[in-house]
Scaffold this motif. Structure first.
Motif, PDB file in Angstrom:
ATOM      1  N   ALA A  47       2.196  89.819  24.561  1.00 45.26           N
ATOM      2  CA  ALA A  47       2.840  88.503  24.535  1.00 45.26           C
ATOM      3  C   ALA A  47       1.792  87.404  24.598  1.00 45.26           C
ATOM      4  O   ALA A  47       1.884  86.392  23.904  1.00 45.26           O
ATOM      5  N   ALA A  48       0.753  87.628  25.434  1.00 43.20           N
ATOM      6  CA  ALA A  48      -0.296  86.628  25.575  1.00 43.20           C
ATOM      7  C   ALA A  48      -1.051  86.455  24.259  1.00 43.20           C
ATOM      8  O   ALA A  48      -1.332  85.339  23.826  1.00 43.20           O
TER       9      ALA A  48
ATOM     10  N   GLY B 257       1.182  84.753  21.764  1.00 36.51           N
ATOM     11  CA  GLY B 257       1.553  83.411  22.171  1.00 36.51           C
ATOM     12  C   GLY B 257       0.457  82.394  21.947  1.00 36.51           C
ATOM     13  O   GLY B 257       0.734  81.233  21.687  1.00 36.51           O
ATOM     14  N   ASN B 258      -0.796  82.828  22.033  1.00 39.19           N
ATOM     15  CA  ASN B 258      -1.830  81.799  21.986  1.00 39.19           C
ATOM     16  C   ASN B 258      -2.044  81.273  20.574  1.00 39.19           C
ATOM     17  O   ASN B 258      -1.683  81.898  19.582  1.00 39.19           O
TER      18      ASN B 258
ATOM     19  N   SER C 139      -3.342  83.071  17.365  1.00 39.14           N
ATOM     20  CA  SER C 139      -2.660  84.290  16.958  1.00 39.14           C
ATOM     21  C   SER C 139      -2.630  84.390  15.437  1.00 39.14           C
ATOM     22  O   SER C 139      -2.506  83.390  14.732  1.00 39.14           O
TER      23      SER C 139
ATOM     24  N   ALA D 145       8.955  91.163  21.307  1.00 40.39           N
ATOM     25  CA  ALA D 145       7.759  90.352  21.524  1.00 40.39           C
ATOM     26  C   ALA D 145       7.305  89.719  20.217  1.00 40.39           C
ATOM     27  O   ALA D 145       6.903  88.562  20.173  1.00 40.39           O
TER      28      ALA D 145
ATOM     29  N   ALA E 254       9.751  86.974  18.950  1.00 41.06           N
ATOM     30  CA  ALA E 254       9.630  85.720  19.691  1.00 41.06           C
ATOM     31  C   ALA E 254       8.684  84.765  18.984  1.00 41.06           C
ATOM     32  O   ALA E 254       8.724  83.558  19.173  1.00 41.06           O
ATOM     33  N   VAL E 255       7.783  85.297  18.149  1.00 35.95           N
ATOM     34  CA  VAL E 255       6.810  84.455  17.462  1.00 35.95           C
ATOM     35  C   VAL E 255       7.321  84.031  16.091  1.00 35.95           C
ATOM     36  O   VAL E 255       7.015  82.952  15.603  1.00 35.95           O
TER      37      VAL E 255
ATOM     38  N   SER F  38       0.051  82.485  13.541  1.00 34.84           N
ATOM     39  CA  SER F  38       0.275  81.046  13.697  1.00 34.84           C
ATOM     40  C   SER F  38       0.069  80.320  12.375  1.00 34.84           C
ATOM     41  O   SER F  38       0.519  79.203  12.190  1.00 34.84           O
TER      42      SER F  38
ATOM     43  N   ASP G 284       2.704  92.479  28.524  1.00 35.27           N
ATOM     44  CA  ASP G 284       2.218  91.155  28.924  1.00 35.27           C
ATOM     45  C   ASP G 284       1.046  90.737  28.048  1.00 35.27           C
ATOM     46  O   ASP G 284       0.976  89.608  27.559  1.00 35.27           O
TER      47      ASP G 284
END
Lengths: 230, 264
Positions: free
Chosen positions: A42-43, A46-47, A50, A80, A83-84, A53, A39
């Motif tokens: 992923a957080a 995800g933000n 990251s 995980a 997913a990015v 990004s 978790d």
């Protein structure tokens, strides 16, 4: 095993990110349930802030610590990351990182830990370690420098872990199970004389000596003037 | 909304199940609605200690897998109307109960009961993690032995990491004469290592073993010291201030007279 960052009581971070020459190391906590780590990962990914990004191509090295590495765990972590974006995921090995030459001239910051260090917990730090609280039987403190315990020291301690023979271990109540300084090991006596208050251990040649804290300042002066027999 | 309390210890055989059974029964005696939950999958024995082993139809894994509703798995105690228990599964795998399923079960039970007491398996692996999830409070049981205290310390560290509020301590199986002679760890030593609030001390009592074998929690019979100790613990849990009991042997009439006159 708890590293000193994971020991922070509040705002515990299960995932820590560190940059190395050829990518990023994701250190996953190994002392909590894996779902929580997943978790947290992923957080982090995800933000918006990251590291991925920006769109730059980076390799992710995943450090699983002492966790047993199963295909399911590896799969979940890879998912995980995928997913990015298209990120290459590798298992982190110590050798990948080329350590910068440590600057021996700069004193390292001491690490201060407040609270009880309980059985099975470990505080490890490159530098001095200061514990404000008790170190219980079965707890481990490892420091490349000195160890000071403002409380009852009843666990295992290793000062000067990277070979510093001048390191000391000092405690308000000095009743450790085992003390190591550099490569010298000393077991506890069968029973401690009470009160074993305000004492410190240091090396004299290849022997370990335990003295009253009132001698500490004198000892430090001897060390500074290189007169101590070490 | 009730409270979920997990009873744990790390080491096996220190009296988790006995404590769960007795505290639960004592809380029921005080008029609270209590549910005991056994999470020791594969090695259940709370039902045996409670004397309810012949009434089990559904167990906790049946609830988790959707084989039955919670109400169907609740076993009503034969002595108290306010006391229920949920048995652990005996034949299924440990991993059959997940943390999320356990959380849901505890949450639902808290709606209906004042206290949900969770009997934790020994060890710190999957079973332990399942048992502590969803608990609002923890009780750590230890005995006056080095090994038990060290395991308790380890467990307290793990509970802290899970952000469960500071656990309360029960020191079980104290033998007053051994403590007096310095052959057993004394209570102050244990508290100084574990740095927890003491919830109660329970003397070693043969009555406890006898009653457990008969499937009758000791608290039901008010005459033994252990029974009194468990009743005190239950009263402290509901918030009554009760002083620690004196474990020394009852002194004779003359000794007491001497003490009263200042000669003792």
């Amino acid at each position: 095993m708890l590293t000193n960052t994971a020991l922070e009581p509040a705002g515990q971070d299960y995932v820590t990110i560190k940059g190395i020459k050829n990518g990023l190391v994701f250190k996953l906590a190994d002392d909590v349930h894996f779902d929580k780590v997943l978790d947290a990962l992923a957080a982090k990914l995800g933000n918006g802030s990251s590291p991925f990004s920006s769109g730059a191509k980076v390799t992710a090295f995943v450090d699983y610590g002492n966790r047993e590495l199963t295909p399911e765990i590896q799969d979940a972590v890879e998912k995980a990351f995928l997913a990015v974006g298209e990120i290459q995921v590798k298992v982190y090995q110590e050798a990948i990182e080329d350590d910068p030459v440590p600057n021996k001239l700069l004193p390292k910051a001491p690490y201060v830990y407040k609270g009880t260090v309980r059985s099975g917990q470990m505080v490890e730090h490159d530098g001095d370690v200061i514990i404000i609280g008790n170190v219980n039987p079965g707890a481990h403190i490892v420091a490349s420098g000195d160890i000071y315990v403002f409380g009852r020291l009843r666990g295992y301690v290793h000062a000067g872990a990277s070979g510093n023979v001048r390191a000391i271990v000092a405690a308000a109540y000095f009743e450790p199970i085992q003390v190591r300084i550099a490569t010298v090991i000393r077991r506890s006596p069968e029973a401690y004389a009470h009160p074993a208050e305000m004492e410190f251990a240091h090396l004299e040649g290849d022997q370990m000596a335990v003295e009253k804290m009132s001698f500490l300042q004198h000892f430090q002066t001897l060390i500074m003037s290189d007169k101590a027999v070490i | 909304m009730g409270e979920a309390i997990v009873v744990t210890s790390g080491k096996g055989g220190v009296g988790k199940t006995t404590s769960t059974a007795n505290i639960g029964t004592a809380l029921a005696l005080l008029g609270k609605k209590v549910c005991l939950v056994d999470t020791d999958i594969g090695l259940r024995n709370l039902d045996v200690v409670m004397g309810l082993d012949n009434r089990i139809i559904f167990d906790i894994v049946d609830i988790a897998t959707g084989n039955c509703r919670i109400e169907q798995a609740l076993i009503k105690d034969k002595r108290f109307d306010q006391l229920y228990m949920i048995a652990a599964a005996q034949t299924k795998d440990k991993l059959a109960l997940s943390t999320s399923a356990m959380q849901a079960i505890v949450h639902k039970l808290k709606m209906d009961f004042d206290y949900v007491l969770i009997d934790c398996p020994a060890g710190i692996e999957h079973g332990f993690r399942v048992a502590i999830t969803g608990a609002d409070q923890a009780i750590v049981v230890t005995t006056p032995e080095q090994a038990a205290v060290r395991d308790a310390d380890r467990v307290i560290g793990l509970l802290e990491a899970e952000k469960i509020p500071p656990a309360k301590l029960i020191i079980n199986r104290i033998r007053p004469h051994m403590v007096k002679n310095g052959e057993m760890l004394d209570i102050d030593d244990i508290i100084s290592v574990l740095s927890l609030d003491l919830l109660g001390i329970v003397p070693d009592d043969e009555q406890v073993i006898k009653n457990a074998n008969q499937g009758e929690p000791t608290v039901v019979k008010p005459d033994s010291k252990a029974s009194q100790a468990y009743r005190n613990i239950a009263r402290r849990i509901i918030g009554e201030p009760v002083p620690l009991m004196n474990l020394q042997e009852q002194s004779g009439f003359f000794k007491r007279m001497k003490k009263m006159m200042g000669l003792g």
